[in-house]
Structures are given as structure tokens and as C-alpha cells.
Motif scaffolding. Structure first.
Motif, PDB file in Angstrom:
ATOM      1  N   LEU A 175       0.813  -1.222   0.000  1.00 29.97           N
ATOM      2  CA  LEU A 175       0.000   0.000   0.000  1.00 29.97           C
ATOM      3  C   LEU A 175       0.845   1.270   0.000  1.00 29.97           C
ATOM      4  CD1 LEU A 175      -2.849  -0.896   2.539  1.00 29.97           C
ATOM      5  CD2 LEU A 175      -2.609  -1.521   0.128  1.00 29.97           C
ATOM      6  N   ALA A 176       2.152   1.147  -0.032  1.00 26.23           N
ATOM      7  CA  ALA A 176       3.024   2.324   0.078  1.00 26.23           C
ATOM      8  C   ALA A 176       2.754   3.314  -1.042  1.00 26.23           C
ATOM      9  CB  ALA A 176       4.488   1.887   0.049  1.00 26.23           C
TER      10      ALA A 176
ATOM     11  N   HIS B 263       3.488  -1.058   7.121  1.00 25.90           N
ATOM     12  CA  HIS B 263       3.486  -0.146   8.266  1.00 25.90           C
ATOM     13  C   HIS B 263       2.060   0.130   8.739  1.00 25.90           C
ATOM     14  CE1 HIS B 263       7.600   0.815   6.831  1.00 25.90           C
ATOM     15  NE2 HIS B 263       7.810   1.082   8.100  1.00 25.90           N
ATOM     16  N   ASP B 264       1.079  -0.286   7.949  1.00 21.76           N
ATOM     17  CA  ASP B 264      -0.326   0.009   8.229  1.00 21.76           C
ATOM     18  C   ASP B 264      -0.922  -1.150   9.040  1.00 21.76           C
ATOM     19  OD1 ASP B 264      -3.070   0.453   8.179  1.00 21.76           O
ATOM     20  OD2 ASP B 264      -3.048   1.264   6.139  1.00 21.76           O
TER      21      ASP B 264
ATOM     22  N   PHE C  25      -4.507  -2.223   8.227  1.00 21.30           N
ATOM     23  CA  PHE C  25      -4.544  -3.117   7.069  1.00 21.30           C
ATOM     24  C   PHE C  25      -4.140  -4.535   7.475  1.00 21.30           C
ATOM     25  CE2 PHE C  25      -1.809  -4.724   3.454  1.00 21.30           C
ATOM     26  CZ  PHE C  25      -2.861  -5.197   2.693  1.00 21.30           C
ATOM     27  N   ALA C  26      -3.084  -4.658   8.274  1.00 21.48           N
ATOM     28  CA  ALA C  26      -2.644  -5.974   8.738  1.00 21.48           C
ATOM     29  C   ALA C  26      -3.755  -6.670   9.515  1.00 21.48           C
ATOM     30  CB  ALA C  26      -1.392  -5.841   9.601  1.00 21.48           C
ATOM     31  N   ALA C  27      -4.452  -5.917  10.364  1.00 20.63           N
ATOM     32  CA  ALA C  27      -5.542  -6.498  11.149  1.00 20.63           C
ATOM     33  C   ALA C  27      -6.675  -6.984  10.253  1.00 20.63           C
ATOM     34  CB  ALA C  27      -6.067  -5.466  12.151  1.00 20.63           C
TER      35      ALA C  27
ATOM     36  N   PRO D  86      -3.572  -1.058  16.225  1.00 22.62           N
ATOM     37  CA  PRO D  86      -4.507  -0.528  15.224  1.00 22.62           C
ATOM     38  C   PRO D  86      -5.574   0.368  15.853  1.00 22.62           C
ATOM     39  CG  PRO D  86      -4.185  -2.888  14.934  1.00 22.62           C
ATOM     40  CD  PRO D  86      -3.545  -2.530  16.233  1.00 22.62           C
ATOM     41  N   SER D  87      -6.194   1.180  15.015  1.00 23.87           N
ATOM     42  CA  SER D  87      -7.211   2.128  15.476  1.00 23.87           C
ATOM     43  C   SER D  87      -8.329   1.434  16.239  1.00 23.87           C
ATOM     44  CB  SER D  87      -7.808   2.878  14.278  1.00 23.87           C
ATOM     45  OG  SER D  87      -6.818   3.543  13.541  1.00 23.87           O
TER      46      SER D  87
END
Length: 267
Positions: A146-147, A176-177, A180-182, A220-221
Motif C-alpha cells: 500500500l506504500a 506499516h499500516d 490493514f494488517a488487522a 490498530p485504530s
């Protein structure tokens, strides 16, 4: 990179997370023998990888680099996806059929006559992915997929990653996101100081404060919102959908207020 133990199982999505310089890209480049370890073993599908068996690693493990331009070498998108097939001696008609199928898999059929240089960042990433998928690897590796992408193109690339996993291909990605990983990962591996310092499911990793602190990461958020709202103690939501499901489950009547994620006091 040192003392690394890392494996990928069939039909899983593994997210590699960590700060800058943690060793994520270096580890990924070992998976298809772009790099070969000075000490230790790399085994792909039961085959030990050495200078003599690198071709096996590159057949089984497809690599999509962070800089998509490094993989786009042909005058048109279709020619680019055909490039690997031609190098493997696949006959013309069969090669074109497989190339078009790979572009369709990533929803990029409409790009086949375009000049790669003029594509957007997200479109280049999809074409690079098609160029890997056309060789039918067992594992696809993506370095920061996603960079540099805006939210719309990030969503498009993420959707394609889920789709190829549904086709039965394992996926390893660095990011780094953590949101997204979650969303996409079955397993999260955390790197710090050149080694893997912990791994587990997203629920295990993203509620492990000591592990995240060791890697200089923030959860994550959804995890931060859940904790502020008192939802994280048992259910451990890691995505926005998880939080919404908890807030709307039958029997939950209390009002929950969570602060804005940026800490600004604004809605």
C-alpha cells in the motif's frame, strides 16, 4: 538480520510488521532467494535453497517489489505480464491466455494495451501482481503493497490480495499500516532489530503491549477505540467491523463514547 525463524504455511496470509530498519524487506527478499542467508537454511516446499536451487524458490515464491517500476519492463501491460511466461518457454497462444487470465484475476484486463510507465501507482502494483500470478506460484510476497497509494487505490489493492488468497495462494506482506494488517492477516509477525520478536493471530499480537512497544509500534485504530470504550477485555476486536459488531450485538443498550483517533477533540 540474525537468529530469524520464520515459516509460511499453505493457505495463510502473514503480515510482517515493524519499524523502519527492522529487517522486513531483507527477510522477504530471502523467501524467493533474491538473497541467500550466510548462515542458516532456507527451505521452499521441502527443497533446501542454495545457489544451485534458486530457480525453485523463484518458481514457488512470487515477489512483488515495493517499487513497482522495477518490475515493469515491456512496452505494454500485456507484454509485461507475458514476459515471464516467454522466459519459461510457454507457447504463444497459451501464454496470452494465461496472461489475460492473470490480469482478470487482479481486475486489470482494461489495462492490457496501456503503457506501464503511464499507469497510476495502484495500477502498477496490480500489473506487477499479475506478472507474478501468471507463473502460478504457491506463495506471493508483497513488500509494502500500500506504500504511496491513496485510500481508493489502497482499497483496490487490498481487495485483490484477498481475492488471490481465496484462490488458495499463500500471501506474505510487509506493512506499516497495522489497520490493514488487522484486516487481512491470519498471522502477524513482529520484527525488531533484525529478528522476529513475536508472532500470533492479530488478536494476540495487537493486544500485547510489551511486544508492540519492543518494536516501537502502536496498536490498530480499532484496538485503541475498543480499549477506550471498554470493549477490549474479552472480545479483543481488531478491526472496525469487529467494533461495530460488538456495539450492535443484541442486549447492548448502553451508550459508548470513544475519543477521536487523532486526539484533537474533533469528531
Amino acid at each position: 538480520m540474525h537468529d530469524v525463524e520464520f515459516s509460511v504455511s499453505p493457505d495463510e496470509v502473514v503480515a510482517l510488521v515493524g519499524g523502519n530498519g527492522a529487517g522486513k524487506s531483507t527477510l522477504l527478499e530471502h523467501l524467493n532467494a533474491t538473497l541467500v542467508p550466510d548462515d542458516g537454511d532456507l527451505v521452499v516446499d521441502g527443497t533446501p535453497i542454495s545457489e544451485d536451487t534458486k530457480a525453485h524458490a523463484r518458481t514457488e515464491v512470487g515477489f512483488v517489489f515495493q517499487d513497482a517500476d522495477t518490475q515493469l519492463v515491456a512496452p505494454t501491460v500485456l507484454d509485461d505480464v507475458l514476459f515471464g511466461l516467454r522466459n519459461h518457454g510457454v507457447p504463444g497462444e497459451q501464454a496470452e491466455r494465461r496472461a489475460r487470465e492473470a490480469l482478470a484475476t487482479v481486475d486489470a484486463s482494461h489495462l492490457e494495451e496501456r503503457i506501464p510507465h503511464y499507469l497510476s501507482g495502484g495500477e502498477k502494483r496490480l500489473v506487477g501482481l499479475a506478472g507474478v500470478l501468471v507463473l502460478e506460484p504457491s506463495v506471493v510476497v508483497l513488500d509494502e503493497p500500500l506504500a504511496g497509494l491513496d485510500p481508493e487505490r489502497s482499497h483496490l489493492v487490498a481487495k485483490r490480495i484477498r481475492a488471490i488468497h481465496e484462490e488458495g495462494i499463500s500471501v506474505v506482506l510487509s506493512t506499516h499500516d497495522l489497520d490493514f494488517a488487522a484486516e487481512v492477516a491470519d498471522r502477524v509477525c513482529v520484527m525488531a532489530d533484525g529478528t522476529v520478536v513475536g508472532d500470533g493471530t492479530p488478536r494476540e499480537v495487537f493486544y500485547d503491549d510489551a511486544l508492540l512497544a519492543e518494536a516501537n509500534l502502536h496498536p490498530p485504530s480499532a484496538v485503541r477505540v475498543a480499549r477506550e470504550a471498554g470493549l477490549g477485555a474479552t472480545a479483543r476486536p481488531v478491526t472496525e467491523a469487529d467494533v461495530v459488531a460488538l456495539l450492535t450485538e443484541p442486549g447492548r443498550s448502553e451508550t459508548v463514547e470513544a475519543p477521536p483517533l487523532d486526539g484533537s477533540g474533533r469528531d
